[in-house]
Write a protein that holds these residues in place. Structure first.
Motif, PDB file in Angstrom:
ATOM      1  N   MET A  63      64.417   3.843  29.312  1.00 31.09           N
ATOM      2  CA  MET A  63      64.827   5.112  28.351  1.00 31.09           C
ATOM      3  C   MET A  63      66.138   4.937  27.855  1.00 31.09           C
ATOM      4  N   ALA A  64      66.087   5.422  26.494  1.00 28.25           N
ATOM      5  CA  ALA A  64      67.482   5.354  25.716  1.00 28.25           C
ATOM      6  C   ALA A  64      67.695   6.506  25.234  1.00 28.25           C
ATOM      7  N   ILE A  65      68.921   6.685  25.068  1.00 27.17           N
ATOM      8  CA  ILE A  65      69.762   7.961  24.540  1.00 27.17           C
ATOM      9  C   ILE A  65      69.975   7.910  22.934  1.00 27.17           C
TER      10      ILE A  65
END
Length: 109
Positions: free
Chosen positions: A1-3
Motif C-alpha cells: 500500500m502506498a500513500i
C-alpha cells in the motif's frame, strides 16, 4: 500500500503537479496579522490583477522613529508636486554622501 499526496490549489481546489504551482505569500491584508502562504496554480495567477506599474511604494519615517510603508496610485503621487518627475530627478539618493558634502581635506584623509 502506498500513500499518495496531491497538491491542490488554495483558490479553486483543483489538483496539479508541483511544477504547475506558484507559491503566493500574502504579506499584508486587513484580515490577517501575519503573512500567509497560498498554493496557486500558475494559470490562476491572472485572478490577481497586477497594478505595480501604476503604484508607488513609499517608506515614511516619522520624527519619533516609527516607519510605515504607504502604497499610492502613480496618478495621485504625481499630483503632490507641480513637476514630480523633476522633483524625483533632483532628490538625493538613499546611499552614499549627501550631494554637496566634501571629505575633510579633499583627499580622503
Amino acid at each position: 500500500m502506498a500513500i499518495v499526496s496531491q497538491k491542490v490549489s488554495d483558490l479553486s481546489g483543483k489538483q496539479g503537479a508541483d511544477k504547475q504551482f506558484a507559491a503566493v505569500v500574502v504579506r499584508q491584508h486587513p484580515d490577517i496579522d501575519q503573512p500567509k502562504a497560498l498554493d496557486v496554480l500558475v494559470n490562476e495567477l491572472s485572478a490577481f490583477k497586477d497594478i505595480s506599474d501604476d503604484l508607488v511604494v513609499l517608506e515614511i519615517a516619522m520624527p519619533d522613529g516609527t516607519k510605515r510603508d504607504t502604497y499610492v496610485p502613480l496618478e495621485e503621487f504625481n499630483k503632490a508636486a507641480t513637476d514630480m518627475p523633476q522633483v524625483l530627478k533632483d532628490a538625493r539618493g538613499t546611499r552614499g554622501r549627501v550631494p554637496g558634502t566634501k571629505v575633510a581635506g579633499g583627499n580622503g584623509s
